[in-house]
Design a protein around this motif. Structure first.
Motif, PDB file in Angstrom:
ATOM      1  N   ILE A 115      82.195  18.168  22.605  1.00 23.86           N
ATOM      2  CA  ILE A 115      83.070  19.333  22.635  1.00 23.86           C
ATOM      3  C   ILE A 115      83.602  19.582  21.226  1.00 23.86           C
ATOM      4  CG2 ILE A 115      85.176  20.329  23.606  1.00 23.86           C
ATOM      5  CD1 ILE A 115      84.739  18.521  26.044  1.00 23.86           C
ATOM      6  N   HIS A 119      87.216  25.488  25.943  1.00 28.58           N
ATOM      7  CA  HIS A 119      86.263  26.223  26.782  1.00 28.58           C
ATOM      8  C   HIS A 119      84.845  25.669  26.653  1.00 28.58           C
ATOM      9  CE1 HIS A 119      89.470  29.026  27.560  1.00 28.58           C
ATOM     10  NE2 HIS A 119      89.603  29.276  26.275  1.00 28.58           N
ATOM     11  N   HIS A 120      84.745  24.369  26.483  1.00 29.35           N
ATOM     12  CA  HIS A 120      83.452  23.673  26.482  1.00 29.35           C
ATOM     13  C   HIS A 120      82.543  24.112  25.337  1.00 29.35           C
ATOM     14  CE1 HIS A 120      84.576  21.958  30.309  1.00 29.35           C
ATOM     15  NE2 HIS A 120      84.757  23.150  30.811  1.00 29.35           N
ATOM     16  N   ILE A 121      83.106  24.681  24.270  1.00 28.84           N
ATOM     17  CA  ILE A 121      82.296  25.010  23.097  1.00 28.84           C
ATOM     18  C   ILE A 121      81.794  23.696  22.504  1.00 28.84           C
ATOM     19  CG2 ILE A 121      82.259  26.086  20.833  1.00 28.84           C
ATOM     20  CD1 ILE A 121      82.648  28.022  23.176  1.00 28.84           C
ATOM     21  N   SER A 150      79.027  27.565  24.104  1.00 27.01           N
ATOM     22  CA  SER A 150      79.117  26.480  25.080  1.00 27.01           C
ATOM     23  C   SER A 150      77.733  25.936  25.421  1.00 27.01           C
ATOM     24  CB  SER A 150      79.808  26.969  26.354  1.00 27.01           C
ATOM     25  OG  SER A 150      79.846  25.939  27.324  1.00 27.01           O
ATOM     26  N   SER A 152      76.804  22.500  27.579  1.00 27.64           N
ATOM     27  CA  SER A 152      77.529  21.411  28.238  1.00 27.64           C
ATOM     28  C   SER A 152      76.932  21.120  29.608  1.00 27.64           C
ATOM     29  CB  SER A 152      79.015  21.795  28.366  1.00 27.64           C
ATOM     30  OG  SER A 152      79.821  20.661  28.587  1.00 27.64           O
ATOM     31  N   SER A 183      76.686  31.285  32.938  1.00 26.16           N
ATOM     32  CA  SER A 183      75.901  30.633  31.894  1.00 26.16           C
ATOM     33  C   SER A 183      74.419  30.710  32.236  1.00 26.16           C
ATOM     34  CB  SER A 183      76.290  29.152  31.769  1.00 26.16           C
ATOM     35  OG  SER A 183      77.630  29.001  31.376  1.00 26.16           O
TER      36      SER A 183
END
Length: 408
Positions: A115, A119-121, A150, A152, A183
């Motif tokens: 990370i 926001h999971h970037i 992102s 993830s 996503s």
């Protein structure tokens, strides 16, 4: 031989596990986790056996991924080895944990999501060890877009042909299209034991942003993935997709028909295991639609292209995170429940390929924080892999031979 050894090593169904010289007091951890790196202190462990009966775990602690092993089914563990020497923010939620696999020749593969910001970037990371876990290669980033977006919720899987698949949720399209929903799912494949990976292949669009992907073999060469998808405007049900190692999407079908209308990601990914019958897959998932509420099981057939044998596992509030495993001809399903005061880990089994299920058996309980339950199979045995603040890391036999279920 394995069953006899387990019976000697594991005198009780509920085992509290310790490192050498570190004990437990009154069912609670007595390890000083401020100064000790241990699977009992770390976050979100994954576990797998190698062909030599050695149990390997990977976990996050202090912004590093560590690996340690046990030669006595979890009674004691080796000193952990760091996979990434330089610390980085490693995702370690129940849906988004470090993964570990061991090849037939003992090569260790470890993946995780790094990370970078909120926001999971972040990025999908990978390393391997070719010397039995004593050292690891410098971590590599597998997503090849070079974007600050992102990447993830990765899943690491090796199929019968030896193809190593890395699948993940990817939002590289958000910078190109603000109206893009959810996503994408991308994947990369290594065909040389993790030395190199292919380019990134697109597997699906409009997947739910925060739900783990379930993976199983499809024949010897390909894989099937189960993912929560966004259908129509805001229906978040599931799909099953067949992927090849050279980037082809062979087919995609609707896997659940719950019609759950929600404008958010529930952080409840599915579980899936391949049936002994060709073209059939056992699946479990969470939903909270008006039509269905709670945890469900279903069996999908690529021949009929539909899911049948729908069974509600647990409709109580607080039930979630089911995990399926098949051991020879018996299906096992564990899940986590919470009644407002206590968390329970429960198991059911089916001896008729999902047509009927046993009554639930409580395996573990805690009033403190805990991880999601996982199942690990090895030879003719099945184990619960679970971490809690109260008990530390629990690696507990569910079966000693087919059909025997242990409980408190």
């Amino acid at each position: 031989m394995l069953n006899d050894k387990l019976k000697r090593l594991l005198p009780s169904a509920v085992i509290l596990l310790a490192l050498p010289g570190i004990g437990f007091a009154s069912g609670n951890l007595s390890i000083d986790c401020e100064s000790t790196v241990s699977v009992h202190c770390g976050n979100a462990p994954s576990a797998v056996f190698d062909k030599g009966n050695r149990l390997w775990t990977a976990f996050e602690q202090n912004q590093q991924v560590f690996v340690s092993y046990s030669d006595d089914y979890g009674a004691t563990f080796s000193l952990p080895s760091a996979v990434n020497e330089k610390s980085e923010k490693v995702a370690h939620g129940g849906e988004n944990r470090p993964k570990i696999l061991v090849d037939s020749d003992g090569t260790l593969y470890v993946s995780w999501a790094r990370i970078i910001s909120s926001h999971h970037i972040g990025d999908i990371r990978f390393s391997r060890s070719t010397d039995g876990g004593r050292s690891f290669e410098p971590p590599r980033t597998i997503n090849d877009d070079g974007l600050t977006s992102s990447h993830s919720f990765e899943t690491l899987y090796q199929n019968q042909a030896g193809h190593l698949f890395l699948t993940w949720l990817d939002q590289r399209d958000h910078g190109k299209n603000e109206d893009y929903k959810g996503s994408a799912i991308f994947y990369a494949v290594s065909q040389d034991q993790g030395q190199t990976f292919s380019e990134n292949f697109r597997a699906a669009d409009h997947s739910c942003e925060c739900c783990r992907i379930a993976v199983a073999s499809y024949g010897s060469e390909n894989i099937a993935i189960m993912s929560r998808q966004i259908f129509e405007e805001s229906t978040r049900d599931h799909a099953i997709t067949v992927l090849t190692p050279d980037g082809q999407v062979l087919e995609t079908h609707r896997a659940s028909e719950d019609q759950w209308q929600v404008e958010a990601c529930p952080h409840h990914g599915p579980s899936m295991t391949q049936s002994n019958q060709s073209g059939e897959y056992h699946m479990s998932w969470f939903t909270a639609s008006e039509l269905h509420q709670g945890l469900y099981y279903g069996k999908f057939s690529f021949n009929s292209m539909k899911t049948d044998q729908l069974y509600r596992i647990d409709g109580n509030p607080g039930a979630g995170h089911p995990f399926l495993a098949m051991l020879q001809d018996t299906l096992y399903l564990v899940w986590k429940g919470f009644d407002g005061e206590q968390t329970t880990i429960q198991v059911i089994q089916s001896v008729d390929v999902g047509s009927s299920w046993s009554a639930p058996t409580v395996l573990m309980t805690t009033t403190e924080g805990s991880d999601h339950p996982l199942l690990v199979s090895h030879q003719n045995n099945l184990f619960l892999s679970w971490k809690s603040d109260e008990h530390g890391y629990v690696f507990q036999p569910i079966t000693l031979g087919i059909g025997r279920v242990f409980s408190d």
